[in-house]
Design an enzyme around this catalytic site. Structure first.
Site, PDB file in Angstrom:
ATOM      1  N   LYS A  69      -5.421   3.299   7.855  1.00 47.30           N
ATOM      2  CA  LYS A  69      -5.509   3.364   6.391  1.00 47.30           C
ATOM      3  C   LYS A  69      -6.934   3.360   5.853  1.00 47.30           C
ATOM      4  O   LYS A  69      -7.801   2.663   6.355  1.00 47.30           O
ATOM      5  CB  LYS A  69      -4.763   2.177   5.775  1.00 47.30           C
ATOM      6  CG  LYS A  69      -3.258   2.246   5.879  1.00 47.30           C
ATOM      7  CD  LYS A  69      -2.651   3.438   5.140  1.00 47.30           C
ATOM      8  CE  LYS A  69      -2.682   3.289   3.646  1.00 47.30           C
ATOM      9  NZ  LYS A  69      -1.814   2.204   3.176  1.00 47.30           N
ATOM     10  N   HIS A 113       3.221  16.869 -16.887  1.00 52.24           N
ATOM     11  CA  HIS A 113       4.359  16.165 -16.255  1.00 52.24           C
ATOM     12  C   HIS A 113       4.136  15.959 -14.753  1.00 52.24           C
ATOM     13  O   HIS A 113       5.088  15.882 -13.987  1.00 52.24           O
ATOM     14  CB  HIS A 113       5.674  16.925 -16.470  1.00 52.24           C
ATOM     15  CG  HIS A 113       5.886  17.368 -17.883  1.00 52.24           C
ATOM     16  ND1 HIS A 113       6.546  16.592 -18.814  1.00 52.24           N
ATOM     17  CD2 HIS A 113       5.489  18.502 -18.535  1.00 52.24           C
ATOM     18  CE1 HIS A 113       6.565  17.248 -19.987  1.00 52.24           C
ATOM     19  NE2 HIS A 113       5.918  18.399 -19.834  1.00 52.24           N
ATOM     20  N   SER A 163      -6.856  -1.405   5.748  1.00 47.87           N
ATOM     21  CA  SER A 163      -5.650  -2.230   5.714  1.00 47.87           C
ATOM     22  C   SER A 163      -5.755  -3.259   6.830  1.00 47.87           C
ATOM     23  O   SER A 163      -6.293  -2.965   7.894  1.00 47.87           O
ATOM     24  CB  SER A 163      -4.420  -1.342   5.922  1.00 47.87           C
ATOM     25  OG  SER A 163      -3.351  -2.097   6.444  1.00 47.87           O
TER      26      SER A 163
END
Ligand code: ARG
Length: 471
Positions: A292, A159, A286
């Site tokens: 980034k 999960h 980016s």
């Protein structure tokens, strides 16, 4: 300028197709990539035609030489494809006949319907072998990364919540197992691809005494035991694309596996996990945010699974309403098949290359794996070993965990007295001093050594098994 009348229209038709019809029906723009297999099939067919007396030895020699020359020109990028000639089969045959008069005899006892089925099978066969090689490379990259970090533990998740500790190698080897099943499916598919349809004609075979076995043997349509593989029903043979569906299905599942691996790597490369660092060459920046570094290769691998699944659905849809036998709809199979093959091959290759350029952040992994809550089940097992039924042990350890949350203190820092404070539930003092030793991660990993478990010895064994199997 003289308009080219496609070979298939001569005689029966008064004129050439309208320009937009030619454009709508052509497939040469994409089936030209079948050229090698088309020539291979034609040479085998011609060889057989000579054996049954349709071609003289001289004619056969001229045809083979002509086809070889055309092949060399195509390979060198010097051959001019003509859209007016519709497809690869007629482009090659028309040019051959222009150069070699005997070329006009080549299509005896053959239709484009069995020819295209043959070409596709030959092409798919090569593609499967090449893909299997790429998958093995990816498996090797996963094993390599696991071995290089064989002592690294991480939390295993269910999960997407921390569950129990595992070796990073165990997690990586899960993908090696998935990929192995992909290989098995592809090999299985290969056995049904590797059947020769030539001799089926348009749909009803031929009136000539064809030597189908000879053609099949020349083209390598033999199974592992050396038995020649021939299609057994001419109608099925020209309209069957099950092999393409099977390949696209196996490839779709492979793409799903690659997508899942990509997803794990994307998560691991995030600041939140920080388990891995992908080398600059395998990340992108980016256009706006200077800081980034994005895992675009993995994201594209995940995204491309969509088109590969789409190709499978497109093929199934294409086939579902076709009456027997060949229908031109079948021409639509190629772009889907080619796209699937190209996509899974490059994705597999890029994923392997990216893994070889990925570093594991051992400190971050160790910090995450040292979360003592990962060993809560071990603590319950401890109580079971003391004779408590598991359900009760589960309840008690649950209560201990609730207490740690209230106290704001990790599980492994609880004192024996604190552990025992939940005992009133049972009225016994089941926790002994040895309970505190449960949180030793190395010992915890040593306890998990059943086949397939993430224990220290078992993972080392699995790594060794895969290394020798993949070498
Ligand atoms: N280009 C065709 C295809 O890809 C080849 C077979 C054409 N056969 C025919 N009867 N028109 O399916």
């Amino acid at each position: 300028m003289k308009r080219i009348s496609p070979v298939s229209r001569s005689g029966r038709f008064a004129g050439s197709p309208a320009a937009d019809v030619a454009q709508f029906t052509e497939s040469i723009s994409f089936d030209c990539r079948l050229w090698r297999h088309d020539i291979q099939g034609s040479i085998a067919h011609a060889t057989m035609l000579q054996k049954i007396g349709v071609l003289t030895k001289k004619e056969l020699r001229a045809i083979v030489q002509g086809l070889d020359a055309i092949g060399r020109e195509i390979a060198a990028g010097k051959f001019r494809w003509k859209a007016g000639l519709e497809d690869i089969h007629m482009n090659i045959e028309a040019e051959l006949t222009r150069r070699v008069p005997a070329g006009a005899k080549l299509h005896t006892a053959r239709s484009r319907n069995d020819q295209v089925a043959l070409d596709l099978r030959l092409w798919s066969r090569d593609e499967i072998i090449a893909l299997l090689g790429e998958i093995a490379d990816l498996q090797r990259a996963l094993v390599w990364l696991g071995e290089k970090n064989s002592d690294v533990l991480i939390p295993g998740y269910t999960h997407l919540q921390r569950a129990q500790p595992v070796y990073l190698a165990h997690h990586l080897l899960a993908y090696v197992e998935m990929l192995e099943r992909d290989c098995e499916r592809l090999w299985d598919c290969h056995s049904r691809v590797n059947v020769c349809p030539l001799g089926s004609g348009a749909l009803a075979g031929s009136t000539f005494p064809l030597k189908r076995e000879l053609v099949a043997k020349l083209l390598g349509f033999v199974d592992a035991g050396g038995k020649i593989q021939l299609t057994q029903n001419s109608m099925d043979a020209v309209s069957d694309r099950d092999f393409a569906v099977e390949f696209c299905a196996a490839a779709a599942l492979l793409a799903v596996h690659l997508s899942r691996l990509a997803e794990d790597l994307i998560l691991w490369a995030s600041a939140e996990f920080n388990f891995i660092k992908i080398a600059d060459a395998y990340t992108t920046g980016s256009s706006l945010m200077p800081q980034k570094k994005n895992p675009d290769i993995a994201e594209l691998a995940r995204g491309k699974s969509g088109r590969v699944i789409g190709n499978l659905v497109a093929l199934l849809t294409l086939l579902k309403g076709l009456p027997m036998t060949y229908n031109r709809d079948l021409q639509e199979d190629k772009e889907r098949l080619f796209d699937t093959a190209d996509t899974v091959r490059t994705t597999t290759r890029l994923m392997a290359a990216m893994l070889k350029n990925t570093k594991v952040n051992k400190t971050a992994c160790a910090a995450a794996a040292s979360d003592p809550a990962l060993l809560a089940t071990d603590l319950a097992d401890y109580l079971v070993r003391k004779g408590m039924p598991f359900r009760q042990a589960h309840h008690i350890v649950g209560a201990v965990v609730a207490l740690t949350e209230k106290a704001g203190k990790p599980l492994d820092q609880f004192t024996l007295a604190e552990l025992q404070s939940v005992d009133p539930v049972t009225g016994t003092k089941v926790f002994g001093r040895d309970a505190l030793g449960i949180f030793n991660l190395q010992r915890a990993m040593a306890r998990r050594n059943q086949p397939g478990a993430p224990g220290t010895k078992e993972v080392a064994k699995q790594l060794a098994r895969w290394r020798s199997q993949l070498s």
